[in-house]
Enzyme design. Structure first.
Site, mmCIF file in Angstrom:
data_model
loop_
_atom_site.group_PDB
_atom_site.id
_atom_site.type_symbol
_atom_site.label_atom_id
_atom_site.label_comp_id
_atom_site.label_asym_id
_atom_site.label_seq_id
_atom_site.Cartn_x
_atom_site.Cartn_y
_atom_site.Cartn_z
ATOM 1 N N HIS A 225 -7.596 -11.661 78.432
ATOM 2 C CA HIS A 225 -7.734 -13.076 78.801
ATOM 3 C C HIS A 225 -8.057 -13.288 80.282
ATOM 4 C CE1 HIS A 225 -6.098 -15.250 75.108
ATOM 5 N NE2 HIS A 225 -6.019 -13.970 74.795
ATOM 6 N N ASP B 296 -7.161 -21.148 80.582
ATOM 7 C CA ASP B 296 -7.065 -20.538 79.266
ATOM 8 C C ASP B 296 -6.491 -21.577 78.314
ATOM 9 O OD1 ASP B 296 -5.827 -18.934 77.009
ATOM 10 O OD2 ASP B 296 -6.667 -17.290 78.197
#
Length: 455
Positions: A19, A120
């Site tokens: 991520h 995110d």
């Protein structure tokens, strides 16, 4: 179009797996395209140290990016148990206070308020921070369109499939009640979708119920990878932009190939090598590693194995020594470049989304060994929908691995997979070419972060 003066994009990373790396790649691309905009990238200290060694150097010296550490929530002197979920839950407990506090400090230091939050998607609380500030929230989804679609249907899935415990009555049931999901089975679903028994599961549930409030949802994907799912997403989100795949294989220079992977591959026959890598979080259990090694040795398949888990390396030391003539084992490989090398004929993978994209961009069919999260969904797409990969049938054993190695490397089914993934590769490169859909979507994104109508 009116351009905002003193535009400041604050990027919040989820500091686990791939991520934070892909988010920083995106920030660097945006910084290079928008030099008048200031970017602040927030991540935990330990993750920042890892990410800095992985991200390509193409935009490494952009003067309009600053990287900041946030608290990871781990108590002083804590002894790590080895379970990754433990660190994730410490981090989740620290949010959103760690990001809020650090952003306020940075805004004071810079003398610039954030004009946009790019985070995110897991960090669902970003929408509340953005709304408080009156600025847009751009949610970056690090996986593919099918997995985020399933999150949008989380309550429907729970009502249809299950129980409060998360147990599914019929694991073979297909999800044909969701657009584009007729090949996905209940058994492919991540446990986090059906259970609310931990902080991480609750974080994902909260995200599922807030993602439609994002000004824009960004995917590291490309238009046309799944038309039905994409069109359904567009009907439910304010704006959906496919801006991938990124980074491209040529974004990493050959000089970063410290392990000599590419030079070794150059001495191998075309489409003969099995590249083996299971990502950064988990390694298969010992019986599966042994079965894979035994199958490779029996078939005498040349291999390049990116083996990160030193605690399990001794388990295969004899295999590595016996097969050193045909194989190479390294702790790290420039994966996107490896998969673009003509000598690689198959990718043995955990089916993470970034690895899936790397394989598509390289035109290399896959043998699928998924562990968790969206990996089972990706495996089903590769095998049943796109027909660019194959999973091992039944118990994960030497015999099954021998069978799929035969199938992918030497049989007509493998040839068909290479043709199918070759067509996907062409579509992906068309998307990121000049005037391609992802290129145009990226231009739209740069306009959004600099436009006064969003700020």
């Amino acid at each position: 179009m009116s351009i905002t003066k003193n535009a400041h994009v604050a990027a919040f990373a989820f500091p686990f797996g791939s991520h934070p790396t892909t988010l920083l790649h995106l920030v660097k691309q945006l910084a290079a395209a928008s030099p008048q905009v200031q970017f602040s990238y927030f991540n935990t200290k330990s993750s920042n140290q890892k990410v800095s060694s992985k991200v390509d150097s193409t935009h490494a010296h952009e003067s309009n990016i600053k990287i900041y550490d946030v608290d990871d929530g781990v108590p002083q002197g804590h002894v790590f148990s080895g379970n990754p979920i433990e660190l994730i839950e410490f981090f989740v407990k620290a949010t959103p206070g760690n990001f809020r506090k650090r952003l306020e400090e940075v805004e004071t230091e810079m003398g610039m308020k954030a004009t946009c939050l790019l985070t995110d998607a897991f960090l669902w609380f970003s929408v509340e921070m953005a709304e408080e500030k009156g600025i847009p929230w751009l949610a970056y989804w690090a996986a593919g369109p099918s997995s985020i679609s399933l999150h949008l249907y989380i309550d429907v899935l729970r009502a249809k499939l299950g129980s409060d415990s998360g147990r599914i009555q019929n694991l073979d049931q297909t999800l044909d009640f969701i657009p584009g999901m007729s090949e996905i089975r209940a058994s492919d679903l991540p446990t986090e979708i059906l259970q609310l028994n931990g902080l991480f599961s609750r974080m994902l549930y909260n995200m599922s119920n807030t993602i439609n409030r994002a000004s824009v949802v960004l995917l590291n994907s490309f238009d046309g990878i799944d038309f039905i799912v994409e069109n359904d997403l567009k009907s439910k989100l304010k704006m959906l932009l496919n801006i991938g795949p990124f980074p491209l294989p040529n974004a990493m220079t050959v000089t970063e190939d410290h392990s000599g992977c590419l030079s070794w591959l150059s001495h191998q026959a075309a489409a003969s090598v099995a590249y083996i890598s299971f990502g950064t979080i988990f390694t298969p259990p010992p019986p599966e590693l042994v079965a894979l090694a035994e199958a490779m040795e029996e078939k005498q398949v040349p291999y390049l194995w990116s083996f990160r888990d030193n605690s399990k390396r001794q388990l295969l030391q004899g295999f590595f020594e016996r097969t050193s003539r045909i194989g190479k084992v390294v702790e790290w490989a420039p994966q996107s470049q490896v998969l673009s090398h003509p000598s690689v004929g198959v990718f043995v993978t955990h089916c993470g989304w970034n690895s899936t994209l790397d394989s598509i961009m390289g035109g290399v069919p896959m043998i699928c060994m998924p562990f968790f999260a969206d990996q089972m969904i990706n495996r089903r797409l590769m095998e049943n929908v796109w027909q660019i990969g194959v999973g091992v049938k039944g118990v994960f054993a030497k015999s099954g691995l021998v069978e799929v190695l035969d199938l992918v490397l030497w049989k007509d089914e493998g040839k068909k997979m290479r043709e199918n993934i070759g067509r996907m590769k062409e579509r992906a490169y068309t998307a990121v070419a000049e005037n391609g859909s992802s290129t145009e979507n990226f231009k739209s994104l740069t306009s959004i972060i600099t436009s006064s109508k969003f700020n």
